[in-house]
Design an enzyme around this catalytic site. Structure first.
Site, short mmCIF file in Angstrom:
data_model
loop_
_atom_site.label_atom_id
_atom_site.label_comp_id
_atom_site.label_asym_id
_atom_site.label_seq_id
_atom_site.Cartn_x
_atom_site.Cartn_y
_atom_site.Cartn_z
N ASN A 29 -1.76 25.90 62.69
CA ASN A 29 -0.59 26.53 62.03
C ASN A 29 0.17 27.46 62.98
O ASN A 29 1.10 28.15 62.54
CB ASN A 29 -1.01 27.29 60.77
N TYR A 51 -24.57 22.32 55.19
CA TYR A 51 -24.08 20.93 55.14
C TYR A 51 -25.04 20.00 55.89
O TYR A 51 -25.20 18.84 55.53
CB TYR A 51 -22.65 20.82 55.73
N TYR A 55 -14.24 39.28 61.67
CA TYR A 55 -14.45 38.12 62.57
C TYR A 55 -15.92 37.74 62.60
O TYR A 55 -16.29 36.59 62.38
CB TYR A 55 -13.94 38.51 63.95
N TYR A 111 -6.25 17.39 54.71
CA TYR A 111 -6.43 15.94 54.65
C TYR A 111 -5.89 15.31 55.91
O TYR A 111 -4.79 15.63 56.36
CB TYR A 111 -5.68 15.38 53.43
N LYS A 125 -10.55 34.14 55.97
CA LYS A 125 -10.31 32.89 55.26
C LYS A 125 -10.54 31.66 56.14
O LYS A 125 -11.15 30.69 55.71
CB LYS A 125 -8.88 32.88 54.69
N VAL A 156 -5.50 25.39 57.87
CA VAL A 156 -6.75 24.74 57.45
C VAL A 156 -7.53 25.57 56.43
O VAL A 156 -8.55 25.11 55.92
CB VAL A 156 -7.66 24.37 58.64
N THR A 168 -14.56 33.62 77.27
CA THR A 168 -14.02 32.55 78.12
C THR A 168 -12.58 32.90 78.50
O THR A 168 -11.84 33.46 77.69
CB THR A 168 -14.10 31.22 77.36
P1 NAD Z 1 -6.59 31.02 70.19
O1 NAD Z 1 -6.06 32.11 69.34
O2 NAD Z 1 -5.91 30.70 71.48
O3 NAD Z 1 -6.70 29.66 69.38
C1 NAD Z 1 -6.95 29.60 68.00
C2 NAD Z 1 -5.99 28.59 67.38
O4 NAD Z 1 -6.28 28.47 65.99
C3 NAD Z 1 -4.53 29.00 67.51
O5 NAD Z 1 -3.76 27.93 68.03
C4 NAD Z 1 -4.12 29.34 66.07
O6 NAD Z 1 -2.77 29.12 65.82
C5 NAD Z 1 -5.05 28.43 65.28
N1 NAD Z 1 -5.30 28.89 63.91
C6 NAD Z 1 -5.74 30.11 63.50
N2 NAD Z 1 -5.86 30.15 62.16
C7 NAD Z 1 -5.49 28.92 61.70
C8 NAD Z 1 -5.42 28.33 60.42
N3 NAD Z 1 -5.73 29.02 59.31
N4 NAD Z 1 -5.02 27.03 60.31
C9 NAD Z 1 -4.71 26.32 61.43
N5 NAD Z 1 -4.76 26.82 62.67
C10 NAD Z 1 -5.15 28.11 62.81
O7 NAD Z 1 -8.13 31.38 70.48
P2 NAD Z 1 -9.21 30.64 71.39
O8 NAD Z 1 -9.70 31.60 72.39
O9 NAD Z 1 -8.73 29.32 71.82
O10 NAD Z 1 -10.40 30.45 70.34
C11 NAD Z 1 -10.65 29.20 69.74
C12 NAD Z 1 -11.94 29.27 68.94
O11 NAD Z 1 -13.04 29.59 69.79
C13 NAD Z 1 -11.92 30.32 67.82
O12 NAD Z 1 -12.56 29.80 66.68
C14 NAD Z 1 -12.71 31.45 68.42
O13 NAD Z 1 -13.33 32.23 67.42
C15 NAD Z 1 -13.72 30.73 69.29
N6 NAD Z 1 -14.19 31.58 70.39
C16 NAD Z 1 -13.42 31.81 71.49
C17 NAD Z 1 -13.90 32.63 72.50
C18 NAD Z 1 -13.14 32.89 73.76
O14 NAD Z 1 -13.60 33.62 74.61
N7 NAD Z 1 -11.96 32.31 73.97
C19 NAD Z 1 -15.17 33.24 72.37
C20 NAD Z 1 -15.90 33.00 71.22
C21 NAD Z 1 -15.42 32.16 70.24
#
Ligand code: NAD
Ligand code: UDP
Length: 327
Positions: free
Chosen positions: A32, A159, A145, A62, A91, A57, A175
Site C-alpha cells: 500500500n 497455522y 511492533y 485476494y 494491524k 493487506v 539489515t
Molecule cells: P520497509 O518499510 O522498507 O518495507 C515495508 C513495506 O511494507 C513498505 O513498502 C510498506 O509500504 C509496506 N506495507 C506496510 N504496511 C502495509 C499494509 N498494511 N499493506 C500493504 N503494504 C504495507 O521496511 P523493510 O526494512 O523492508 O522491512 C520489511 C519487513 O522486514 C518488515 O516486516 C519488517 O518488520 C521486517 N524486518 C526488517 C528489518 C530490517 O532491518 N530491515 C529487521 C527486522 C525485520
C-alpha cells in the site's frame, strides 16, 4: 514458483522480489506504499513475471490464480515509522498476517513471515539464540511492533500445527543497503544521509549500545534459502559481527570522507542495549553465513545514497499528520 510478496515496494521486499525473479520465478507484489517507494520496483515495470497490486493487506486480501508461496514482509519497520503508525503496525502484524496466512492456506502455498530480532526485546541473553523467549515491554512505545511480530509468529505456528501449513519464521536482524528510505530514521540511513548532507551525526545516548549489521544481499540469500530449504522453527538471519553505534558513526565519517561533528541526543525509551544473532541454526540447516563485511556493505550503501543527493528524497523528514515524530 509463483509467489506473493507483501511489502514488495519496501527495502527488503523489493530485493527479495529481485531474488525470486532472478531464479526464474514469478512474483506478485502487494503493497500500500505507506513506507515503501515506487522507485524500489520501477526497474520491474515491463517485466512479464512481475505484477503489482496496490492494496492494504490488513484488509481481506485476494490474489487470483495459483500461488505456491506467500512471503509476508508488509509492515512499517523503522522505529520512527512504527511510532508514527502504531495502530497500522499492530494491524498489519496481526490482521495482515492472518490474511496472508489465509491466502496461503486457500492456495495450498508455503508461507514465510518476516519476524524480527525485536521479539527478543532488550535481551537478557547475549548473543540471542532462537530458544530465548525475550524481554519485551508490551506497553512501551516499541510494544506496537514487537508484540505484533510476536503475535505473528504465534499465528504462523498455529497455522502450521492446526492446519498443517508449510511455514517459515525468519527473525531478521538490523539489515542495511541500497533502497533504504533516506529519512526512515534507522541508524545506518540516518548516519549516511547526515554525513552526505553535511549535517551533524546524531548518536542517541552514549553510543555504547550495540547492533549487528547485515548487508542486504546476505540477508536476502539467507531468507531465500530458508524459504526453499528450511523448516518451520524460528531462524535467526543476521550478521553476528557486533558494533557499537559510535563505531558505526566513525566508519560512516571515514567512508564518506565528510568530517561532520557528532551530536548526542536522548536515548529513546526501551532502546535495546545489545543485539547480536547466534546463527548456528542457519549455518547448520542452510549452509548460510554472511559474506560482506561492514566496510564493504557501507561503501555500497553510501554509493546508493550519493545518487540521491540533491533530490527531494534527501530532504528533512516531515512528521505524518496526527503522528508523533521519533526524532
Ligand atoms: P520497509 O518499510 O522498507 O518495507 C515495508 C513495506 O511494507 C513498505 O513498502 C510498506 O509500504 C509496506 N506495507 C506496510 N504496511 C502495509 C499494509 N498494511 N499493506 C500493504 N503494504 C504495507 O521496511 P523493510 O526494512 O523492508 O522491512 C520489511 C519487513 O522486514 C518488515 O516486516 C519488517 O518488520 C521486517 N524486518 C526488517 C528489518 C530490517 O532491518 N530491515 C529487521 C527486522 C525485520
Ligand atoms: N540510533 C542513533 N542515532 C540515530 C538513529 C538511531 O544513535 O540517528 C541508535 C538507536 O538508538 C539504536 C541503534 O542506533 O540504539 C539502532 O537504531 P535503529 O533505529 O536503526 O534500529 P533498532 O535496532 O533500534 O530497531
Amino acid at each position: 514458483m509463483r509467489v506473493v510478496i507483501t511489502g514488495a515496494a519496501g527495502f527488503l521486499g523489493s530485493h527479495l522480489t529481485d531474488r525470486f525473479l532472478a531464479d526464474g520465478h514469478t512474483v506478485v507484489g502487494v503493497d500500500n506504499l505507506v513506507t515503501g517507494h515506487p522507485d524500489n520496483i520501477a526497474h520491474l515495470m515491463g517485466e512479464p513475471r512481475f505484477s503489482f497490486i496496490r492494496h492494504d493487506v490488513s484488509t481481506f486480501t485476494y490474489v487470483p490464480g495459483d500461488v505456491d508461496g506467500v512471503l509476508h514482509f508488509a509492515s512499517p519497520a523503522s522505529p520512527i515509522d512504527y511510532l508514527e503508525l502504531p495502530i497500522q503496525t499492530l494491524k498489519v502484524g496481526s490482521l495482515g498476517t492472518h490474511n496472508a496466512l489465509g491466502l496461503a492456506k486457500a492456495k495450498g502455498a508455503r508461507f514465510l513471515i518476516a519476524s524480527t530480532s525485536e521479539v527478543y526485546g532488550d535481551p537478557l541473553e547475549h548473543p540471542q539464540r532462537e530458544s530465548y523467549w525475550g524481554n519485551v515491554n508490551p506497553v512501551g512505545p516499541r510494544g506496537v511492533y514487537d508484540e505484533a511480530k510476536r503475535f505473528a509468529e504465534a499465528m504462523t505456528m498455529a497455522y502450521h500445527t492446526y492446519h498443517g501449513l508449510d511455514t517459515r519464521i525468519v527473525r531478521i536482524f538490523n539489515t542495511y543497503g541500497p533502497r533504504m528510505r533516506p529519512r526512515d530514521g534507522r541508524v545506518v540511513s540516518n548516519f549516511i544521509v547526515q554525513a552526505l548532507n553535511h549535517e551533524p551525526i546524531t548518536i542517541y545516548g552514549k553510543g555504547n549500545q550495540t547492533r549487528s549489521f547485515c548487508y542486504v544481499a546476505d540477508e536476502i540469500e539467507g531468507i531465500y534459502r530458508l524459504f526453499m530449504n528450511g523448516d518451520h522453527q524460528p531462524t535467526n538471519i543476521g550478521n553476528p559481527t557486533e558494533y557499537t553505534v559510535t563505531q558505526l558513526a566513525q566508519a560512516v565519517v571515514e567512508l564518506t570522507g565528510s568530517p561532520v561533528p557528532i551530536e548526542h541526543r536522548e536515548l529513546p525509551q526501551d532502546d535495546p542495549r545489545l543485539r547480536q544473532p547466534d546463527i548456528t541454526r542457519a549455518r547448520a540447516m542452510l549452509g548460510w553465513e554472511p559474506a560482506i563485511d561492514l566496510r564493504e556493505g557501507l561503501a555500497r550503501t553510501i554509493a546508493f545514497f550519493r545518487g540521491l543527493v540533491g533530490t527531494s528524497r534527501m530532504a528533512p523528514r516531515t512528521p505524518r499528520p496526527g503522528g508523533i515524530s521519533g526524532a
